[in-house]
Scaffold this active site. Structure first.
Site, PDB file in Angstrom:
ATOM      1  N   ASP A  20       0.850  -1.192   0.000  1.00  0.00           N
ATOM      2  CA  ASP A  20       0.000   0.000   0.000  1.00  0.00           C
ATOM      3  C   ASP A  20       0.885   1.242   0.000  1.00  0.00           C
ATOM      4  O   ASP A  20       2.014   1.212   0.500  1.00  0.00           O
ATOM      5  CB  ASP A  20      -0.869   0.042   1.264  1.00  0.00           C
TER       6      ASP A  20
ATOM      7  N   ARG B 180      -1.664  -0.503  -8.636  1.00  0.00           N
ATOM      8  CA  ARG B 180      -3.027  -0.167  -8.212  1.00  0.00           C
ATOM      9  C   ARG B 180      -3.112   1.363  -8.237  1.00  0.00           C
ATOM     10  O   ARG B 180      -2.249   2.030  -7.666  1.00  0.00           O
ATOM     11  CB  ARG B 180      -3.281  -0.677  -6.790  1.00  0.00           C
TER      12      ARG B 180
HETATM   13  C1  LIG Z   1      -8.770  -1.459  -3.028  1.00  0.00           C
HETATM   14  C2  LIG Z   1      -8.347  -0.114  -2.532  1.00  0.00           C
HETATM   15  C3  LIG Z   1      -7.080   0.046  -2.022  1.00  0.00           C
HETATM   16  C4  LIG Z   1      -6.658   1.302  -1.582  1.00  0.00           C
HETATM   17  N1  LIG Z   1      -5.357   1.487  -1.210  1.00  0.00           N
HETATM   18  C5  LIG Z   1      -4.916   2.742  -0.917  1.00  0.00           C
HETATM   19  C6  LIG Z   1      -3.540   3.008  -0.687  1.00  0.00           C
HETATM   20  O1  LIG Z   1      -2.694   2.119  -0.743  1.00  0.00           O
HETATM   21  N2  LIG Z   1      -3.185   4.286  -0.398  1.00  0.00           N
HETATM   22  C7  LIG Z   1      -4.090   5.322  -0.347  1.00  0.00           C
HETATM   23  O2  LIG Z   1      -3.702   6.477  -0.122  1.00  0.00           O
HETATM   24  N3  LIG Z   1      -5.402   5.081  -0.548  1.00  0.00           N
HETATM   25  C8  LIG Z   1      -5.839   3.835  -0.830  1.00  0.00           C
HETATM   26  N4  LIG Z   1      -7.180   3.616  -1.077  1.00  0.00           N
HETATM   27  C9  LIG Z   1      -8.178   4.664  -0.730  1.00  0.00           C
HETATM   28  C10 LIG Z   1      -8.377   5.668  -1.841  1.00  0.00           C
HETATM   29  O3  LIG Z   1      -7.230   6.468  -1.957  1.00  0.00           O
HETATM   30  C11 LIG Z   1      -9.606   6.562  -1.577  1.00  0.00           C
HETATM   31  O4  LIG Z   1      -9.411   7.253  -0.395  1.00  0.00           O
HETATM   32  C12 LIG Z   1     -10.912   5.803  -1.479  1.00  0.00           C
HETATM   33  O5  LIG Z   1     -10.973   4.771  -2.401  1.00  0.00           O
HETATM   34  C13 LIG Z   1     -12.112   6.751  -1.750  1.00  0.00           C
HETATM   35  O6  LIG Z   1     -12.010   7.313  -3.016  1.00  0.00           O
HETATM   36  P1  LIG Z   1     -12.831   6.815  -4.305  1.00  0.00           P
HETATM   37  O7  LIG Z   1     -11.819   6.528  -5.371  1.00  0.00           O
HETATM   38  O8  LIG Z   1     -13.720   5.724  -3.993  1.00  0.00           O
HETATM   39  O9  LIG Z   1     -13.586   8.116  -4.823  1.00  0.00           O
HETATM   40  P2  LIG Z   1     -14.579   9.119  -4.108  1.00  0.00           P
HETATM   41  O10 LIG Z   1     -14.832  10.195  -5.110  1.00  0.00           O
HETATM   42  O11 LIG Z   1     -14.062   9.500  -2.770  1.00  0.00           O
HETATM   43  O12 LIG Z   1     -15.893   8.259  -3.879  1.00  0.00           O
HETATM   44  C14 LIG Z   1     -16.730   7.823  -4.948  1.00  0.00           C
HETATM   45  C15 LIG Z   1     -17.978   7.207  -4.338  1.00  0.00           C
HETATM   46  O13 LIG Z   1     -17.637   6.017  -3.601  1.00  0.00           O
HETATM   47  C16 LIG Z   1     -18.367   5.901  -2.400  1.00  0.00           C
HETATM   48  N5  LIG Z   1     -17.429   6.005  -1.258  1.00  0.00           N
HETATM   49  C17 LIG Z   1     -16.129   6.344  -1.295  1.00  0.00           C
HETATM   50  N6  LIG Z   1     -15.565   6.290  -0.066  1.00  0.00           N
HETATM   51  C18 LIG Z   1     -16.553   5.899   0.768  1.00  0.00           C
HETATM   52  C19 LIG Z   1     -16.620   5.640   2.173  1.00  0.00           C
HETATM   53  N7  LIG Z   1     -15.533   5.774   2.958  1.00  0.00           N
HETATM   54  N8  LIG Z   1     -17.791   5.255   2.719  1.00  0.00           N
HETATM   55  C20 LIG Z   1     -18.897   5.104   1.940  1.00  0.00           C
HETATM   56  N9  LIG Z   1     -18.893   5.314   0.590  1.00  0.00           N
HETATM   57  C21 LIG Z   1     -17.756   5.704   0.017  1.00  0.00           C
HETATM   58  C22 LIG Z   1     -19.344   7.055  -2.415  1.00  0.00           C
HETATM   59  O14 LIG Z   1     -20.528   6.602  -3.018  1.00  0.00           O
HETATM   60  C23 LIG Z   1     -18.660   8.085  -3.290  1.00  0.00           C
HETATM   61  O15 LIG Z   1     -19.559   8.973  -3.889  1.00  0.00           O
HETATM   62  C24 LIG Z   1      -7.585   2.386  -1.572  1.00  0.00           C
HETATM   63  C25 LIG Z   1      -8.864   2.217  -2.096  1.00  0.00           C
HETATM   64  C26 LIG Z   1      -9.254   0.992  -2.586  1.00  0.00           C
HETATM   65  C27 LIG Z   1     -10.618   0.861  -3.180  1.00  0.00           C
END
Ligand SMILES: Cc1cc2nc3c(=O)[nH]c(=O)nc-3n(C[C@H](O)[C@H](O)[C@H](O)COP(=O)(O)OP(=O)(O)OC[C@H]3O[C@@H](n4cnc5c(N)ncnc54)[C@H](O)[C@@H]3O)c2cc1C
Length: 303
Positions: free
Chosen positions: A113, A166
């Site tokens: 990560d 990723r």
């Molecule tokens: C498999 C995976 C691995 C990850 N690994 C890392 C990493 O190594 N380092 C890092 O910095 N980040 C990591 N992340 C987190 C990522 O950076 C985002 O913070 C997170 O995915 C929310 O952003 P989004 O892309 O879903 O978009 P957003 O625009 O934030 O969300 C899009 C939609 O998704 C839904 N959603 C998003 N978050 C939530 C929540 N918490 N609760 C409920 N609904 C939600 C909502 O419907 C929202 O409208 C990871 C995410 C995933 C999916």
């Protein structure tokens, strides 16, 4: 303090699969039976002593052994601060070597990560050290955060090394000197990064492994419909097979989207965090969505 409140665990358990490995494996089996691959994250970060980092490493080794024993479609995600990068780089390298050796024996991929920017460069330095020890992109991969201004340059360099990537938006609080302050700029950068990796995927031959453990070159890790649709339409334009990229989502978020993607034949992997050290992970999930914070606060007053 928060971890001592029973209602806090009730809320956290929406995002955390259980407090022990057995519970996590049972969630993994359910997801597998719905056609979804998984990545297991034994929660923990910023260990503050060498003993804690050794314990975290032992926990990750136990997770790898259990994946192998149970035959589930899972790999692992780990954090470098969990295995000691904040204490001593050499200690962290030794812990990671043990993890990668065990993972290689079992044929299980390890995703490192990406944490906040104090650890970005050292993560790349550790990657180089592991490549020099004979581990390849088949054995481990990294994460690129679309909110960082530097990420396009980093990603191009990582692709030259054929790193399995990723792409995420980024979950930490970064300054405007380092990260796009506006969400739309992060979103646009996300699509650009996905496009660059898909172009590279079209020029190479990386597929998801038959056991679901080793991902293809690109993991589109987001719950954002627009980002997902962009990746699908660009991959289609390039004529990529559906197993040449995958979608990743977090346990407990957008299950409807996961199910729809699987139904449409795409590879989906759910990130399954577990363990007792769930507080920072839970706080990041709350911070991502104001509605989650209100839910937490209203439950606090009710309790
Ligand atoms: C498999 C995976 C691995 C990850 N690994 C890392 C990493 O190594 N380092 C890092 O910095 N980040 C990591 N992340 C987190 C990522 O950076 C985002 O913070 C997170 O995915 C929310 O952003 P989004 O892309 O879903 O978009 P957003 O625009 O934030 O969300 C899009 C939609 O998704 C839904 N959603 C998003 N978050 C939530 C929540 N918490 N609760 C409920 N609904 C939600 C909502 O419907 C929202 O409208 C990871 C995410 C995933 C999916």
């Amino acid at each position: 303090m928060v971890m001592g409140w029973p209602f806090a665990w009730r809320l956290a358990s929406r995002f955390v699969a259980g407090q022990n490995l057995e519970q996590a494996i049972s969630v993994v089996r359910e997801l597998n039976s719905a056609g979804i691959n998984t990545t297991l994250d034994h929660l923990g970060e910023h260990t503050s002593t060498a003993e804690e980092s050794a314990q975290a490493t032992a926990d990750i080794l136990a997770t790898l052994d259990e994946i192998q024993r149970s035959g589930v479609r899972a790999n692992v995600s780990i954090k470098l601060t969990q295995i000691g990068i904040g204490l001593d780089e050499a200690l962290c390298r030794d812990n990671l070597l043990r993890i990668l050796q065990r993972a290689r024996e079992h044929g299980i991929f390890v995703r490192i990560d990406m944490e906040d920017t104090p650890y970005t460069d050292v993560t790349f330095a550790i990657q180089s050290a592991m490549l020099a020890r004979g581990f390849t992109s088949e054995h481990f991969g990294l994460v690129v955060q679309a909110y960082l201004l530097r990420s396009e340059a980093d990603l191009k360099r990582l692709l030259e090394m054929k790193t399995r990537l990723r792409i995420v938006k980024g979950a930490y609080n970064e300054s405007p000197e380092k990260a796009f302050p506006k969400k739309e700029d992060t979103d646009a950068n996300y699509d650009l990064l996905a496009k660059l990796v898909l172009d590279q995927a079209a020029a190479s031959d990386y597929h998801l492994s038959a056991d679901g453990r080793t991902p293809a070159l690109l993991a589109v890790a987001t719950h954002d419909d627009k980002r997902i649709q962009f990746a699908i339409s660009y991959a289609n334009k390039l004529g990529l097979a559906q197993d040449m990229y995958e979608f990743q989502m977090l346990y407990g978020i957008r299950r409807d989207v996961q199910t729809k993607l699987v139904k449409d034949g795409y590879s989906v992997r759910v990130y399954v965090p577990f363990g007792t050290r769930w507080y920072p992970y839970f706080m990041r999930r709350l911070a991502e969505r104001p509605a989650n914070v209100w839910f937490f606060v209203s439950n606090f007053f009710r309790a």
